[in-house]
Design an enzyme around this catalytic site. Sequence first.
Site, PDB file in Angstrom:
ATOM      1  N   CYS A 103      28.700  43.055  42.183  1.00 53.71           N
ATOM      2  CA  CYS A 103      28.344  41.663  42.469  1.00 53.71           C
ATOM      3  C   CYS A 103      27.183  41.602  43.466  1.00 53.71           C
ATOM      4  O   CYS A 103      26.098  42.054  43.166  1.00 53.71           O
ATOM      5  CB  CYS A 103      29.582  40.889  42.939  1.00 53.71           C
ATOM      6  SG  CYS A 103      29.348  39.094  42.912  1.00 53.71           S
TER       7      CYS A 103
ATOM      8  N   HIS B 273      33.053  41.698  38.245  1.00 58.29           N
ATOM      9  CA  HIS B 273      34.028  42.353  39.125  1.00 58.29           C
ATOM     10  C   HIS B 273      34.963  43.214  38.274  1.00 58.29           C
ATOM     11  O   HIS B 273      35.961  42.698  37.767  1.00 58.29           O
ATOM     12  CB  HIS B 273      34.845  41.304  39.891  1.00 58.29           C
ATOM     13  CG  HIS B 273      34.076  40.653  40.978  1.00 58.29           C
ATOM     14  ND1 HIS B 273      33.967  41.191  42.244  1.00 58.29           N
ATOM     15  CD2 HIS B 273      33.343  39.509  40.991  1.00 58.29           C
ATOM     16  CE1 HIS B 273      33.212  40.404  42.987  1.00 58.29           C
ATOM     17  NE2 HIS B 273      32.817  39.381  42.257  1.00 58.29           N
TER      18      HIS B 273
ATOM     19  N   GLU C 163      37.100  45.289  39.209  1.00 58.23           N
ATOM     20  CA  GLU C 163      38.409  45.365  39.862  1.00 58.23           C
ATOM     21  C   GLU C 163      39.274  44.139  39.588  1.00 58.23           C
ATOM     22  O   GLU C 163      40.464  44.131  39.886  1.00 58.23           O
ATOM     23  CB  GLU C 163      38.230  45.589  41.381  1.00 58.23           C
ATOM     24  CG  GLU C 163      37.823  44.385  42.200  1.00 58.23           C
ATOM     25  CD  GLU C 163      36.366  43.965  42.128  1.00 58.23           C
ATOM     26  OE1 GLU C 163      35.989  43.054  42.885  1.00 58.23           O
ATOM     27  OE2 GLU C 163      35.597  44.525  41.310  1.00 58.23           O
TER      28      GLU C 163
END
Length: 193
Positions: free
Chosen positions: A77, A175, A177
């Site tokens: 990001c 993202h 994750e």
Amino acid sequence: MKIAIIDYGAGNIQSIQFALERLGFEGILTNDVAFIQSADKVIFPGVGEASSAMKKLKASGLAEIIPNLTQPVLGICLGMQLMCNSSEEGNTKGLGIFDVDVQRFSNAVKVPQMGWNKINNLNSDLFKNTKENEYMYLVHSYYAPICAEMIASTNYEFDYASALQKNNFYGVQFHPEKSGKAGEQIIKNFLTL
């Protein structure tokens, strides 16, 4: 494996640590230069505003260190955006790893882009076992335009570079994750590079 997560006060580190734990790894949150330089893998996260994040990187001496790292580095990001030449956000000079200037989406679309969107044109070992049109989670108002270092694109108002690669440096706008199994696969791929 020694995994350094660069700590420069640009939030949202826990979800990265949890994603690594789910894969059986531990990420150490650190701003210790020697530890970062000796790590096997480095994750450069980022949530927040570009110019204040860049000031923190400079103050900690990390702005000089990051571009000279030789192991695989993954910017996520804002981390990816700070690896570019510059950003329109706060008129910020970046680390200059990726030869592209980050721009703001126009007001023709809802800004920030927030939610799930597809990644296409996958062109890197970072995307091994990842399908075209896989959905990833994104939250951003600024983007990297299509450029030579693009390894994935996403469409929002137009196509833009949602992942970049140059030598040992990788950057993703989304993202991983927070992107379920598909995102976890990308983190796993990064750890095996």
